[in-house]
Design a protein around this motif. Structure first.
Motif, mmCIF file in Angstrom:
data_model
loop_
_atom_site.group_PDB
_atom_site.id
_atom_site.type_symbol
_atom_site.label_atom_id
_atom_site.label_comp_id
_atom_site.label_asym_id
_atom_site.label_seq_id
_atom_site.Cartn_x
_atom_site.Cartn_y
_atom_site.Cartn_z
ATOM 1 N N HIS A 1 0.830 -1.204 0.000
ATOM 2 C CA HIS A 1 0.000 0.000 0.000
ATOM 3 C C HIS A 1 0.867 1.258 0.000
ATOM 4 O O HIS A 1 0.571 2.235 -0.689
ATOM 5 C CB HIS A 1 -0.929 0.008 1.222
ATOM 6 C CG HIS A 1 -1.982 -1.060 1.196
ATOM 7 N ND1 HIS A 1 -2.507 -1.570 0.032
ATOM 8 C CD2 HIS A 1 -2.624 -1.702 2.213
ATOM 9 C CE1 HIS A 1 -3.425 -2.485 0.317
ATOM 10 N NE2 HIS A 1 -3.498 -2.588 1.636
ATOM 11 N N LYS A 2 1.940 1.225 0.776
ATOM 12 C CA LYS A 2 2.858 2.368 0.817
ATOM 13 C C LYS A 2 3.535 2.566 -0.542
ATOM 14 O O LYS A 2 3.656 3.691 -1.033
ATOM 15 C CB LYS A 2 3.915 2.183 1.903
ATOM 16 C CG LYS A 2 4.873 3.370 2.025
ATOM 17 C CD LYS A 2 5.904 3.147 3.104
ATOM 18 C CE LYS A 2 6.798 4.382 3.273
ATOM 19 N NZ LYS A 2 7.460 4.773 2.001
ATOM 20 N N GLN B 1 1.884 6.694 -6.775
ATOM 21 C CA GLN B 1 0.824 7.638 -7.130
ATOM 22 C C GLN B 1 1.307 9.082 -7.039
ATOM 23 O O GLN B 1 0.887 9.944 -7.817
ATOM 24 C CB GLN B 1 -0.374 7.449 -6.201
ATOM 25 C CG GLN B 1 -1.473 6.591 -6.767
ATOM 26 C CD GLN B 1 -2.751 6.754 -5.976
ATOM 27 O OE1 GLN B 1 -2.728 6.950 -4.754
ATOM 28 N NE2 GLN B 1 -3.880 6.665 -6.656
ATOM 29 N N ARG C 1 -10.071 1.816 -3.965
ATOM 30 C CA ARG C 1 -8.669 2.254 -3.887
ATOM 31 C C ARG C 1 -8.234 2.911 -5.193
ATOM 32 O O ARG C 1 -7.551 3.931 -5.182
ATOM 33 C CB ARG C 1 -7.787 1.053 -3.537
ATOM 34 C CG ARG C 1 -6.325 1.382 -3.311
ATOM 35 C CD ARG C 1 -5.647 0.311 -2.492
ATOM 36 N NE ARG C 1 -5.898 0.496 -1.064
ATOM 37 C CZ ARG C 1 -6.285 -0.476 -0.249
ATOM 38 N NH1 ARG C 1 -6.471 -1.690 -0.693
ATOM 39 N NH2 ARG C 1 -6.501 -0.222 1.036
ATOM 40 N N ARG D 1 1.083 4.171 -2.840
ATOM 41 C CA ARG D 1 0.909 5.607 -2.588
ATOM 42 C C ARG D 1 2.123 6.394 -3.076
ATOM 43 O O ARG D 1 1.984 7.493 -3.627
ATOM 44 C CB ARG D 1 0.682 5.844 -1.095
ATOM 45 C CG ARG D 1 -0.644 5.288 -0.571
ATOM 46 C CD ARG D 1 -0.915 5.783 0.839
ATOM 47 N NE ARG D 1 0.075 5.330 1.797
ATOM 48 C CZ ARG D 1 -0.018 4.205 2.513
ATOM 49 N NH1 ARG D 1 -1.075 3.410 2.352
ATOM 50 N NH2 ARG D 1 0.912 3.872 3.376
ATOM 51 N N HIS E 1 1.462 2.521 -11.152
ATOM 52 C CA HIS E 1 1.367 2.223 -9.728
ATOM 53 C C HIS E 1 0.715 0.875 -9.433
ATOM 54 O O HIS E 1 0.842 0.363 -8.327
ATOM 55 C CB HIS E 1 0.634 3.350 -8.989
ATOM 56 C CG HIS E 1 -0.578 3.866 -9.689
ATOM 57 N ND1 HIS E 1 -0.504 4.816 -10.666
ATOM 58 C CD2 HIS E 1 -1.887 3.559 -9.545
ATOM 59 C CE1 HIS E 1 -1.716 5.096 -11.111
ATOM 60 N NE2 HIS E 1 -2.577 4.349 -10.454
#
Length: 408
Positions: free
Chosen positions: A302-303, A309, A364, A306, A317
């Motif tokens: 998830h990090k 992104q 998401r 981000r 991504h």
């Protein structure tokens, strides 16, 4: 006048499931020379220093294979058995029919679902079986270790490693030279020794790490309980059976008979969806220990998502979720969940179970979710039907209010 290729003074029989680079390493060690020299003398390399092309891990061209077989005294079937291509009818990511271009390089490049630039390994297998030939030259670097879905050694009931314990580099990592064998001109190393550079990157000729990867090592999988370990080994046994059983060509995905090739593509698609929607699928983890391992991995992804992104320009991504895990325990844990979901026999029940994962992935990133679900070549029609949802988030929320919310 054409000169016939000269046979090597001594041959070497391939070991079970041995890969081409592993065979070249052992043959070079037996003849007391560098693996690059063997690659040149057997016709595998026309490049400086005997660099071995990455594509030869998949398959050796017909003319080159003929020369290689003649020089090494191998049969054509033995040469073919050293490559990954013979696994492609079962392992979808190696199958050219699932790629956008019908050329081998599309399987090799930008395909993290086959390890062309590094490998996992089992130290006990590399130590050999106790026979005289394996005591001298080591055991096989296996082909199956190049597939991300192979994460454990069933013979030794241990999880495969992917980094050298001494230098912490990926084993047999070849990104810089694009050769299947790092340091091909170095004939001083045993086939089981780490060939990564140990010196500074600025050094003109850094020494090799040289760590013996076939030595007994402590299990670094963490405090994994017996139930979790046994579950992961069961998952691995089922998958290896699908990859290797000669009398089995089909299995079931969501209650529908599918080819084994399509089944592995389905597993890949669900693994990506599980990470993209985590922790929505956490209740499907076999044990709390495996759920915790996936918590850590998912947070890292998830990090990474981000961070990608936030970068300007073309970010790709979705790759934060689409790459297979390096860690063996994490790999087995997510494969176990994917197998559970594909094992649902009823289409409506499967759609209901998968809906919360799809919904969360769309929340998401709608575009990435659509790509990960709808644009995955080779997935079975059964899974495609179960993952089909309207891209409009409003209709999905209406579905959720009508009773399609998360089930456990």
């Amino acid at each position: 006048m054409v000169t016939e290729p000269r046979q090597l003074p001594r041959g070497l029989a391939p070991l079970a499931d041995e890969s081409l680079p592993g065979y070249v390493l052992r043959l070079a060690h037996r003849l007391g020379t560098a693996p690059g020299d063997i690659a040149t003398r057997t016709g595998l390399s026309q490049r400086p220093a005997g660099l071995l092309p990455l594509g030869f891990l998949h398959a050796v061209g017909a003319d080159t294979a003929q020369v290689f077989a003649q020089v090494t005294r191998l049969t054509p079937d033995e040469v073919s058995g050293l490559g990954l291509a013979s696994l492609s009818p079962r392992y979808g990511p190696l199958d050219l029919t699932h790629t956008s271009a019908k050329v081998t390089r599309s399987v090799i490049n930008n395909n993290p679902w086959a390890y062309f630039r590094s490998t996992r390994y089992c130290p006990h297998c590399l130590a050999g079986d106790g026979s005289e030939i394996q005591q001298r030259h080591g055991g096989p670097w296996q082909r199956l270790w190049r597939l991300p879905v192979v994460f454990a050694c069933l013979k030794h009931r241990c999880f495969l490693r992917h980094r050298c314990p001494a230098c912490d580099q990926l084993v047999q990592f070849t990104a810089r030279t694009r050769s299947l064998i790092p340091r091909p001109g170095d004939g001083s190393l045993h086939p089981a020794q780490c060939r990564s550079n140990a010196g500074s990157a600025r050094s003109a000729q850094p020494p090799a790490c040289g760590y013996s990867l076939d030595g007994p090592l402590p299990d670094r999988s963490g405090p994994l309980d017996d139930q979790s370990r046994d579950e992961l080994l069961r998952v691995q046994r089922r998958l290896v059976t699908l990859l290797t059983a000669p009398d089995r060509d089909t299995t079931h995905s969501i209650g529908t008979p599918v080819s084994i090739s399509h089944y592995f593509m389905d597993l890949r698609t669900l693994m990506v969806l599980i990470f993209a929607s985590w922790p929505t699928g956490r209740t499907y983890a076999a044990t709390l220990s495996l759920a915790s391992a996936l918590d850590t991995e998912a947070e890292r992804r998830h990090k990474a998502y981000r961070d990608l992104q936030a970068k300007p320009g073309k970010r790709h991504h979705s790759r934060a979720y689409s790459a297979p895990p390096d860690d063996a325990v994490v790999t087995g844990a997510v494969l176990g969940i994917a197998e559970t979901l594909l094992g649902i026999q009823n289409h409506d029940a499967a759609t209901k179970r998968l809906f919360p994962l799809v919904f969360q992935s769309i929340n998401r990133d709608p575009a990435a979710s659509y790509y990960l679900r709808a644009m995955r070549r080779g997935t079975s029609s059964a899974l495609q039907a179960a993952l089909h949802v309207d891209r409009r988030k409003g209709s999905l929320r209406a579905h959720a209010r009508a009773g399609g919310s998360r089930t456990t």
